[in-house]
Enzyme design. Structure first.
Site, mmCIF file in Angstrom:
data_model
loop_
_atom_site.group_PDB
_atom_site.id
_atom_site.type_symbol
_atom_site.label_atom_id
_atom_site.label_comp_id
_atom_site.label_asym_id
_atom_site.label_seq_id
_atom_site.Cartn_x
_atom_site.Cartn_y
_atom_site.Cartn_z
ATOM 1 N N ARG A 224 0.847 -1.191 0.000
ATOM 2 C CA ARG A 224 0.000 0.000 0.000
ATOM 3 C C ARG A 224 0.882 1.239 0.000
ATOM 4 O O ARG A 224 1.987 1.235 0.592
ATOM 5 C CB ARG A 224 -0.888 0.038 1.241
ATOM 6 C CG ARG A 224 -2.087 -0.892 1.182
ATOM 7 C CD ARG A 224 -3.144 -0.397 0.183
ATOM 8 N NE ARG A 224 -4.312 -1.257 0.184
ATOM 9 C CZ ARG A 224 -4.546 -2.234 -0.699
ATOM 10 N NH1 ARG A 224 -3.687 -2.472 -1.675
ATOM 11 N NH2 ARG A 224 -5.648 -2.945 -0.645
ATOM 12 N N HIS A 272 -1.887 1.032 -9.687
ATOM 13 C CA HIS A 272 -2.547 0.097 -8.747
ATOM 14 C C HIS A 272 -3.266 -1.034 -9.501
ATOM 15 O O HIS A 272 -4.472 -1.244 -9.353
ATOM 16 C CB HIS A 272 -3.533 0.841 -7.830
ATOM 17 C CG HIS A 272 -3.871 0.064 -6.589
ATOM 18 N ND1 HIS A 272 -4.149 0.657 -5.379
ATOM 19 C CD2 HIS A 272 -4.001 -1.273 -6.366
ATOM 20 C CE1 HIS A 272 -4.421 -0.277 -4.473
ATOM 21 N NE2 HIS A 272 -4.339 -1.462 -5.048
HETATM 22 P P1 NAP Z 1 -2.079 -11.816 4.332
HETATM 23 O O1 NAP Z 1 -2.257 -13.217 3.832
HETATM 24 O O2 NAP Z 1 -2.945 -11.327 5.428
HETATM 25 O O3 NAP Z 1 -0.533 -11.701 4.771
HETATM 26 C C1 NAP Z 1 -0.015 -10.583 5.411
HETATM 27 C C2 NAP Z 1 1.427 -10.860 5.801
HETATM 28 O O4 NAP Z 1 1.989 -9.659 6.341
HETATM 29 C C3 NAP Z 1 1.556 -11.936 6.887
HETATM 30 O O5 NAP Z 1 2.667 -12.768 6.623
HETATM 31 C C4 NAP Z 1 1.795 -11.121 8.153
HETATM 32 O O6 NAP Z 1 2.536 -11.793 9.156
HETATM 33 C C5 NAP Z 1 2.605 -9.968 7.583
HETATM 34 N N1 NAP Z 1 2.541 -8.810 8.486
HETATM 35 C C6 NAP Z 1 1.474 -8.069 8.852
HETATM 36 N N2 NAP Z 1 1.827 -7.123 9.729
HETATM 37 C C7 NAP Z 1 3.157 -7.269 9.931
HETATM 38 C C8 NAP Z 1 4.096 -6.606 10.731
HETATM 39 N N3 NAP Z 1 3.756 -5.577 11.532
HETATM 40 N N4 NAP Z 1 5.372 -7.027 10.711
HETATM 41 C C9 NAP Z 1 5.741 -8.068 9.924
HETATM 42 N N5 NAP Z 1 4.892 -8.758 9.124
HETATM 43 C C10 NAP Z 1 3.615 -8.357 9.135
HETATM 44 O O7 NAP Z 1 -2.225 -10.776 3.153
HETATM 45 P P2 NAP Z 1 -2.108 -11.030 1.562
HETATM 46 O O8 NAP Z 1 -3.355 -11.621 1.050
HETATM 47 O O9 NAP Z 1 -0.827 -11.709 1.279
HETATM 48 O O10 NAP Z 1 -2.055 -9.502 1.032
HETATM 49 C C11 NAP Z 1 -1.059 -8.606 1.471
HETATM 50 C C12 NAP Z 1 -1.361 -7.187 1.024
HETATM 51 O O11 NAP Z 1 -1.087 -7.028 -0.358
HETATM 52 C C13 NAP Z 1 -2.808 -6.719 1.146
HETATM 53 O O12 NAP Z 1 -3.145 -6.374 2.475
HETATM 54 C C14 NAP Z 1 -2.827 -5.509 0.221
HETATM 55 O O13 NAP Z 1 -2.471 -4.340 0.925
HETATM 56 C C15 NAP Z 1 -1.744 -5.840 -0.805
HETATM 57 N N6 NAP Z 1 -2.330 -6.092 -2.144
HETATM 58 C C16 NAP Z 1 -2.037 -5.219 -3.148
HETATM 59 C C17 NAP Z 1 -2.550 -5.438 -4.415
HETATM 60 C C18 NAP Z 1 -2.186 -4.539 -5.557
HETATM 61 O O14 NAP Z 1 -2.796 -4.642 -6.629
HETATM 62 N N7 NAP Z 1 -1.215 -3.680 -5.412
HETATM 63 C C19 NAP Z 1 -3.389 -6.540 -4.665
HETATM 64 C C20 NAP Z 1 -3.669 -7.399 -3.614
HETATM 65 C C21 NAP Z 1 -3.134 -7.159 -2.349
HETATM 66 P P3 NAP Z 1 1.972 -13.124 9.869
HETATM 67 O O15 NAP Z 1 2.069 -14.199 8.810
HETATM 68 O O16 NAP Z 1 2.906 -13.360 10.989
HETATM 69 O O17 NAP Z 1 0.563 -12.832 10.263
HETATM 70 C C1 GLV Z 2 -5.831 -4.525 -4.106
HETATM 71 O O1 GLV Z 2 -5.174 -3.584 -3.854
HETATM 72 C C2 GLV Z 2 -6.235 -5.517 -3.148
HETATM 73 O O2 GLV Z 2 -6.087 -5.281 -1.954
HETATM 74 O O3 GLV Z 2 -6.709 -6.592 -3.583
#
Ligand code: NAP
Ligand code: GLV
Length: 309
Positions: A224, A272
Protein backbone atom coordinates in the site's frame (compact mmCIF):
# COMPACT_ATOMS: atom_id res chain seq x y z
CA UNK A 1 -31.19 -13.11 1.11
CA UNK A 2 -29.71 -9.95 -0.44
CA UNK A 3 -26.25 -8.58 -1.17
CA UNK A 4 -25.26 -4.98 -1.84
CA UNK A 5 -22.39 -4.34 -4.27
CA UNK A 6 -20.30 -1.17 -3.99
CA UNK A 7 -17.39 -1.05 -6.40
CA UNK A 8 -16.77 0.88 -9.61
CA UNK A 9 -19.58 0.76 -12.19
CA UNK A 10 -17.94 -1.63 -14.69
CA UNK A 11 -16.82 -4.11 -12.10
CA UNK A 12 -20.14 -3.71 -10.24
CA UNK A 13 -21.99 -4.89 -13.34
CA UNK A 14 -19.59 -7.78 -13.80
CA UNK A 15 -20.12 -8.78 -10.14
CA UNK A 16 -23.92 -8.66 -10.59
CA UNK A 17 -23.71 -10.94 -13.62
CA UNK A 18 -21.30 -13.35 -11.93
CA UNK A 19 -23.32 -13.57 -8.71
CA UNK A 20 -26.62 -14.00 -10.56
CA UNK A 21 -25.09 -16.84 -12.60
CA UNK A 22 -23.48 -18.63 -9.62
CA UNK A 23 -26.04 -17.96 -6.92
CA UNK A 24 -29.49 -17.13 -8.37
CA UNK A 25 -31.13 -17.35 -4.91
CA UNK A 26 -29.10 -14.33 -3.79
CA UNK A 27 -30.68 -10.98 -4.71
CA UNK A 28 -28.11 -8.38 -5.71
CA UNK A 29 -28.34 -4.60 -5.53
CA UNK A 30 -25.76 -2.07 -6.61
CA UNK A 31 -24.90 1.00 -4.58
CA UNK A 32 -26.38 3.62 -4.21
CA UNK A 33 -29.28 1.63 -2.76
CA UNK A 34 -32.53 3.39 -1.90
CA UNK A 35 -34.48 0.32 -0.72
CA UNK A 36 -35.03 -0.81 2.85
CA UNK A 37 -31.56 -1.08 4.50
CA UNK A 38 -32.90 -3.84 6.79
CA UNK A 39 -33.21 -6.15 3.78
CA UNK A 40 -29.46 -6.27 3.08
CA UNK A 41 -27.68 -9.33 4.52
CA UNK A 42 -24.28 -9.04 2.85
CA UNK A 43 -22.09 -6.29 1.41
CA UNK A 44 -19.39 -6.76 -1.21
CA UNK A 45 -17.40 -3.55 -1.26
CA UNK A 46 -14.36 -1.61 -2.39
CA UNK A 47 -13.75 1.75 -0.73
CA UNK A 48 -17.31 2.40 0.45
CA UNK A 49 -17.95 5.91 1.80
CA UNK A 50 -17.11 6.15 5.50
CA UNK A 51 -20.18 5.49 7.64
CA UNK A 52 -22.06 3.79 4.79
CA UNK A 53 -21.99 0.23 6.16
CA UNK A 54 -23.47 1.15 9.52
CA UNK A 55 -26.75 1.98 7.69
CA UNK A 56 -27.55 -1.74 7.26
CA UNK A 57 -28.74 -3.14 10.61
CA UNK A 58 -28.92 -6.81 9.53
CA UNK A 59 -25.53 -7.22 7.82
CA UNK A 60 -24.14 -10.72 8.40
CA UNK A 61 -20.79 -10.24 6.66
CA UNK A 62 -18.79 -7.60 4.78
CA UNK A 63 -16.73 -8.95 1.87
CA UNK A 64 -13.80 -6.88 0.65
CA UNK A 65 -13.44 -6.95 -3.14
CA UNK A 66 -9.67 -6.80 -2.58
CA UNK A 67 -7.16 -8.65 -0.42
CA UNK A 68 -6.45 -5.49 1.56
CA UNK A 69 -9.06 -4.33 4.06
CA UNK A 70 -7.49 -1.01 5.04
CA UNK A 71 -10.31 0.70 3.08
CA UNK A 72 -12.69 -0.79 5.69
CA UNK A 73 -10.53 -0.69 8.81
CA UNK A 74 -10.12 3.06 8.29
CA UNK A 75 -13.90 3.62 8.66
CA UNK A 76 -14.39 4.83 12.26
CA UNK A 77 -18.06 3.87 12.01
CA UNK A 78 -17.59 0.35 10.65
CA UNK A 79 -20.27 -1.80 12.35
CA UNK A 80 -18.29 -3.45 15.16
CA UNK A 81 -19.82 -6.91 15.26
CA UNK A 82 -20.01 -7.75 11.57
CA UNK A 83 -17.23 -10.04 10.29
CA UNK A 84 -15.01 -8.54 7.58
CA UNK A 85 -13.73 -11.04 5.00
CA UNK A 86 -10.66 -10.34 2.84
CA UNK A 87 -10.41 -11.59 -0.72
CA UNK A 88 -8.45 -14.81 -1.07
CA UNK A 89 -8.87 -16.49 -4.42
CA UNK A 90 -6.55 -18.10 -6.99
CA UNK A 91 -6.97 -15.43 -9.69
CA UNK A 92 -5.89 -12.59 -7.41
CA UNK A 93 -2.90 -14.59 -6.18
CA UNK A 94 -1.84 -15.50 -9.73
CA UNK A 95 -2.05 -11.86 -10.86
CA UNK A 96 0.16 -10.68 -8.02
CA UNK A 97 2.71 -13.43 -8.57
CA UNK A 98 2.95 -12.49 -12.26
CA UNK A 99 3.57 -8.87 -11.33
CA UNK A 100 6.16 -9.65 -8.65
CA UNK A 101 8.10 -12.11 -10.84
CA UNK A 102 8.05 -9.63 -13.75
CA UNK A 103 9.25 -6.78 -11.53
CA UNK A 104 11.99 -8.79 -9.80
CA UNK A 105 13.32 -9.90 -13.20
CA UNK A 106 13.13 -6.32 -14.52
CA UNK A 107 15.46 -5.17 -11.76
CA UNK A 108 17.62 -8.28 -11.89
CA UNK A 109 18.15 -7.82 -15.65
CA UNK A 110 18.77 -4.01 -15.44
CA UNK A 111 15.75 -3.09 -17.55
CA UNK A 112 15.57 0.46 -16.12
CA UNK A 113 19.20 0.97 -17.24
CA UNK A 114 18.57 -0.47 -20.68
CA UNK A 115 15.48 1.76 -21.07
CA UNK A 116 17.65 4.78 -20.23
CA UNK A 117 20.35 3.59 -22.66
CA UNK A 118 17.75 3.18 -25.37
CA UNK A 119 16.48 6.75 -24.85
CA UNK A 120 20.12 7.96 -25.16
CA UNK A 121 20.81 5.62 -28.13
CA UNK A 122 23.59 3.90 -26.18
CA UNK A 123 24.51 0.30 -27.12
CA UNK A 124 26.32 -1.06 -24.09
CA UNK A 125 26.36 -4.32 -22.14
CA UNK A 126 25.91 -4.24 -18.40
CA UNK A 127 27.68 -7.22 -16.76
CA UNK A 128 25.04 -9.71 -15.66
CA UNK A 129 24.85 -10.90 -12.05
CA UNK A 130 23.90 -14.54 -11.48
CA UNK A 131 20.49 -15.04 -9.85
CA UNK A 132 22.00 -17.19 -7.12
CA UNK A 133 24.17 -14.23 -6.13
CA UNK A 134 21.10 -12.06 -5.42
CA UNK A 135 18.63 -12.25 -2.58
CA UNK A 136 14.97 -11.41 -3.07
CA UNK A 137 13.47 -10.38 0.26
CA UNK A 138 9.72 -10.47 0.77
CA UNK A 139 8.10 -8.25 3.39
CA UNK A 140 4.94 -10.20 4.21
CA UNK A 141 4.65 -13.98 4.10
CA UNK A 142 0.89 -14.23 3.67
CA UNK A 143 -1.12 -15.72 0.85
CA UNK A 144 0.44 -13.42 -1.78
CA UNK A 145 4.02 -13.18 -0.54
CA UNK A 146 4.38 -16.95 -0.19
CA UNK A 147 3.02 -17.74 -3.64
CA UNK A 148 5.35 -15.20 -5.28
CA UNK A 149 8.35 -16.66 -3.43
CA UNK A 150 7.39 -20.18 -4.46
CA UNK A 151 7.34 -19.17 -8.15
CA UNK A 152 10.57 -17.15 -7.82
CA UNK A 153 12.34 -20.30 -6.64
CA UNK A 154 12.45 -21.47 -10.27
CA UNK A 155 14.99 -18.70 -11.04
CA UNK A 156 17.52 -19.73 -8.34
CA UNK A 157 17.48 -16.46 -6.39
CA UNK A 158 18.35 -16.64 -2.71
CA UNK A 159 15.00 -16.09 -1.03
CA UNK A 160 14.19 -14.49 2.31
CA UNK A 161 11.00 -13.34 3.99
CA UNK A 162 9.82 -11.29 6.96
CA UNK A 163 6.56 -11.63 8.82
CA UNK A 164 5.06 -10.82 12.22
CA UNK A 165 5.08 -14.38 13.56
CA UNK A 166 7.79 -17.04 12.98
CA UNK A 167 7.52 -19.07 9.78
CA UNK A 168 9.25 -22.06 8.26
CA UNK A 169 9.14 -22.20 4.46
CA UNK A 170 11.29 -24.57 2.40
CA UNK A 171 14.00 -22.68 0.53
CA UNK A 172 13.22 -19.35 2.22
CA UNK A 173 15.26 -17.86 5.07
CA UNK A 174 12.57 -16.56 7.38
CA UNK A 175 12.80 -13.61 9.78
CA UNK A 176 10.13 -12.14 11.96
CA UNK A 177 9.23 -9.20 14.10
CA UNK A 178 11.13 -5.93 14.60
CA UNK A 179 14.14 -7.90 15.97
CA UNK A 180 14.50 -9.84 12.71
CA UNK A 181 14.17 -6.92 10.31
CA UNK A 182 17.74 -5.60 10.17
CA UNK A 183 19.35 -8.96 9.38
CA UNK A 184 16.70 -9.60 6.72
CA UNK A 185 17.38 -6.21 5.11
CA UNK A 186 21.18 -6.53 5.25
CA UNK A 187 21.08 -9.50 2.86
CA UNK A 188 18.31 -8.30 0.53
CA UNK A 189 19.17 -7.00 -2.95
CA UNK A 190 15.63 -6.84 -4.32
CA UNK A 191 13.02 -5.95 -1.69
CA UNK A 192 9.33 -6.65 -2.32
CA UNK A 193 6.64 -5.24 -0.02
CA UNK A 194 3.49 -7.31 0.24
CA UNK A 195 2.39 -6.21 3.69
CA UNK A 196 -1.09 -5.07 4.69
CA UNK A 197 -1.38 -1.41 5.71
CA UNK A 198 -1.66 -1.26 9.51
CA UNK A 199 -0.50 1.09 12.24
CA UNK A 200 2.69 -1.02 12.42
CA UNK A 201 3.49 -1.08 8.71
CA UNK A 202 2.64 2.57 7.88
CA UNK A 203 5.77 4.48 6.75
CA UNK A 204 7.92 1.35 7.13
CA UNK A 205 9.67 1.93 3.78
CA UNK A 206 11.62 4.97 4.85
CA UNK A 207 15.13 6.46 4.85
CA UNK A 208 16.33 4.31 7.79
CA UNK A 209 15.11 1.11 6.17
CA UNK A 210 16.68 1.97 2.78
CA UNK A 211 20.02 2.63 4.53
CA UNK A 212 19.97 -0.92 5.94
CA UNK A 213 19.76 -2.49 2.46
CA UNK A 214 22.97 -3.17 0.52
CA UNK A 215 23.93 -0.17 -1.67
CA UNK A 216 22.26 -0.45 -5.08
CA UNK A 217 19.29 -2.53 -3.89
CA UNK A 218 15.92 -2.23 -5.63
CA UNK A 219 12.50 -1.79 -4.02
CA UNK A 220 9.16 -3.06 -5.33
CA UNK A 221 6.08 -1.78 -3.49
CA UNK A 222 2.86 -3.65 -4.19
CA UNK A 223 1.49 -3.43 -0.63
CA UNK A 224 0.00 0.00 0.00
CA UNK A 225 1.14 3.56 -0.69
CA UNK A 226 0.92 4.44 3.01
CA UNK A 227 3.86 2.12 3.69
CA UNK A 228 6.26 4.22 1.60
CA UNK A 229 7.71 7.60 2.58
CA UNK A 230 7.88 8.91 -0.97
CA UNK A 231 10.40 11.73 -0.44
CA UNK A 232 12.75 9.27 1.32
CA UNK A 233 12.57 6.97 -1.69
CA UNK A 234 13.47 9.80 -4.07
CA UNK A 235 16.41 10.76 -1.85
CA UNK A 236 17.66 7.14 -1.75
CA UNK A 237 17.31 6.81 -5.55
CA UNK A 238 19.09 10.10 -6.18
CA UNK A 239 21.99 9.22 -3.86
CA UNK A 240 22.42 5.77 -5.47
CA UNK A 241 21.64 3.92 -2.23
CA UNK A 242 18.79 2.38 -4.26
CA UNK A 243 19.22 1.50 -7.94
CA UNK A 244 15.53 1.58 -8.79
CA UNK A 245 11.95 1.16 -7.67
CA UNK A 246 8.81 -0.40 -9.06
CA UNK A 247 5.71 1.18 -7.55
CA UNK A 248 2.11 0.11 -7.99
CA UNK A 249 0.56 1.85 -4.98
CA UNK A 250 0.78 5.46 -3.83
CA UNK A 251 -0.18 7.65 -0.90
CA UNK A 252 -2.54 9.54 -3.18
CA UNK A 253 -4.27 7.64 -6.00
CA UNK A 254 -4.52 8.67 -8.78
CA UNK A 255 -0.99 10.04 -8.46
CA UNK A 256 -1.14 13.87 -8.81
CA UNK A 257 0.09 15.18 -12.16
CA UNK A 258 2.90 17.20 -10.58
CA UNK A 259 4.30 14.26 -8.57
CA UNK A 260 8.08 13.78 -9.07
CA UNK A 261 7.64 10.00 -9.62
CA UNK A 262 6.18 10.62 -13.10
CA UNK A 263 9.48 11.91 -14.42
CA UNK A 264 11.94 9.99 -12.25
CA UNK A 265 14.22 7.84 -14.45
CA UNK A 266 14.75 5.21 -11.72
CA UNK A 267 11.03 4.66 -11.06
CA UNK A 268 8.84 2.23 -12.96
CA UNK A 269 5.16 2.76 -12.10
CA UNK A 270 1.74 1.27 -12.67
CA UNK A 271 -1.69 2.57 -11.54
CA UNK A 272 -2.55 0.10 -8.75
CA UNK A 273 -3.05 -2.84 -11.09
CA UNK A 274 -0.51 -5.34 -9.73
CA UNK A 275 -3.40 -7.68 -9.16
CA UNK A 276 -7.01 -6.91 -9.93
CA UNK A 277 -9.92 -8.96 -8.66
CA UNK A 278 -11.73 -10.46 -11.64
CA UNK A 279 -15.41 -11.04 -10.71
CA UNK A 280 -15.86 -14.09 -12.97
CA UNK A 281 -13.12 -15.89 -11.04
CA UNK A 282 -13.47 -14.34 -7.56
CA UNK A 283 -17.23 -14.95 -7.42
CA UNK A 284 -16.60 -18.57 -6.35
CA UNK A 285 -14.85 -17.48 -3.15
CA UNK A 286 -17.71 -15.11 -2.20
CA UNK A 287 -20.47 -17.60 -3.00
CA UNK A 288 -18.73 -20.45 -1.15
CA UNK A 289 -18.36 -18.27 1.93
CA UNK A 290 -22.01 -17.13 1.94
CA UNK A 291 -23.14 -20.73 1.49
CA UNK A 292 -20.91 -21.72 4.40
CA UNK A 293 -22.50 -19.12 6.65
CA UNK A 294 -26.02 -19.99 5.52
CA UNK A 295 -25.26 -23.64 6.36
CA UNK A 296 -24.20 -22.63 9.88
CA UNK A 297 -20.46 -23.07 9.23
CA UNK A 298 -17.69 -20.58 9.99
CA UNK A 299 -16.66 -18.01 7.39
CA UNK A 300 -13.16 -18.29 5.93
CA UNK A 301 -10.59 -15.46 5.77
CA UNK A 302 -12.21 -13.25 8.39
CA UNK A 303 -9.76 -10.50 9.36
CA UNK A 304 -8.77 -9.49 12.85
CA UNK A 305 -9.69 -5.80 12.90
CA UNK A 306 -7.67 -5.15 16.06
CA UNK A 307 -4.54 -6.50 14.34
CA UNK A 308 -5.51 -4.63 11.17
CA UNK A 309 -5.30 -7.51 8.68
P1 NAP B 1 -2.08 -11.82 4.33
O1 NAP B 1 -2.26 -13.22 3.83
O2 NAP B 1 -2.95 -11.33 5.43
O3 NAP B 1 -0.53 -11.70 4.77
C1 NAP B 1 -0.02 -10.58 5.41
C2 NAP B 1 1.43 -10.86 5.80
O4 NAP B 1 1.99 -9.66 6.34
C3 NAP B 1 1.56 -11.94 6.89
O5 NAP B 1 2.67 -12.77 6.62
C4 NAP B 1 1.80 -11.12 8.15
O6 NAP B 1 2.54 -11.79 9.16
C5 NAP B 1 2.60 -9.97 7.58
N1 NAP B 1 2.54 -8.81 8.49
C6 NAP B 1 1.47 -8.07 8.85
N2 NAP B 1 1.83 -7.12 9.73
C7 NAP B 1 3.16 -7.27 9.93
C8 NAP B 1 4.10 -6.61 10.73
N3 NAP B 1 3.76 -5.58 11.53
N4 NAP B 1 5.37 -7.03 10.71
C9 NAP B 1 5.74 -8.07 9.92
N5 NAP B 1 4.89 -8.76 9.12
C10 NAP B 1 3.62 -8.36 9.13
O7 NAP B 1 -2.23 -10.78 3.15
P2 NAP B 1 -2.11 -11.03 1.56
O8 NAP B 1 -3.36 -11.62 1.05
O9 NAP B 1 -0.83 -11.71 1.28
O10 NAP B 1 -2.05 -9.50 1.03
C11 NAP B 1 -1.06 -8.61 1.47
C12 NAP B 1 -1.36 -7.19 1.02
O11 NAP B 1 -1.09 -7.03 -0.36
C13 NAP B 1 -2.81 -6.72 1.15
O12 NAP B 1 -3.14 -6.37 2.48
C14 NAP B 1 -2.83 -5.51 0.22
O13 NAP B 1 -2.47 -4.34 0.92
C15 NAP B 1 -1.74 -5.84 -0.81
N6 NAP B 1 -2.33 -6.09 -2.14
C16 NAP B 1 -2.04 -5.22 -3.15
C17 NAP B 1 -2.55 -5.44 -4.42
C18 NAP B 1 -2.19 -4.54 -5.56
O14 NAP B 1 -2.80 -4.64 -6.63
N7 NAP B 1 -1.22 -3.68 -5.41
C19 NAP B 1 -3.39 -6.54 -4.67
C20 NAP B 1 -3.67 -7.40 -3.61
C21 NAP B 1 -3.13 -7.16 -2.35
P3 NAP B 1 1.97 -13.12 9.87
O15 NAP B 1 2.07 -14.20 8.81
O16 NAP B 1 2.91 -13.36 10.99
O17 NAP B 1 0.56 -12.83 10.26
C1 GLV C 1 -5.83 -4.53 -4.11
O1 GLV C 1 -5.17 -3.58 -3.85
C2 GLV C 1 -6.23 -5.52 -3.15
O2 GLV C 1 -6.09 -5.28 -1.95
O3 GLV C 1 -6.71 -6.59 -3.58
Amino acid sequence: MALLIKTDIDRGNAWTEALNAHYPELKTYTWPYDGDPAKIDYALVWQPPKGELKRYPNLRAIFSVGAGIDHLASDPELPPNVPVVRMVEPGLTAGMTQYVVLSVLNHHRFMLDYAAQRRAKVWEEIPQIAAEARQVGMLGLGVLGRDALEKLRAFDFKLAGWSRSPKSITGVTCFHGPAGLDEFLAGTDILVCLLPLTAETADLLNRDLFAKLPAGAAVINVGRGGQLVEEDLIEALDSGQLSGATLDVFRQEPLPEDHPFWEHPRVFMTPHIASMTIPSSAVRAVVANIQRLEAGEALQHVVDLKRGY
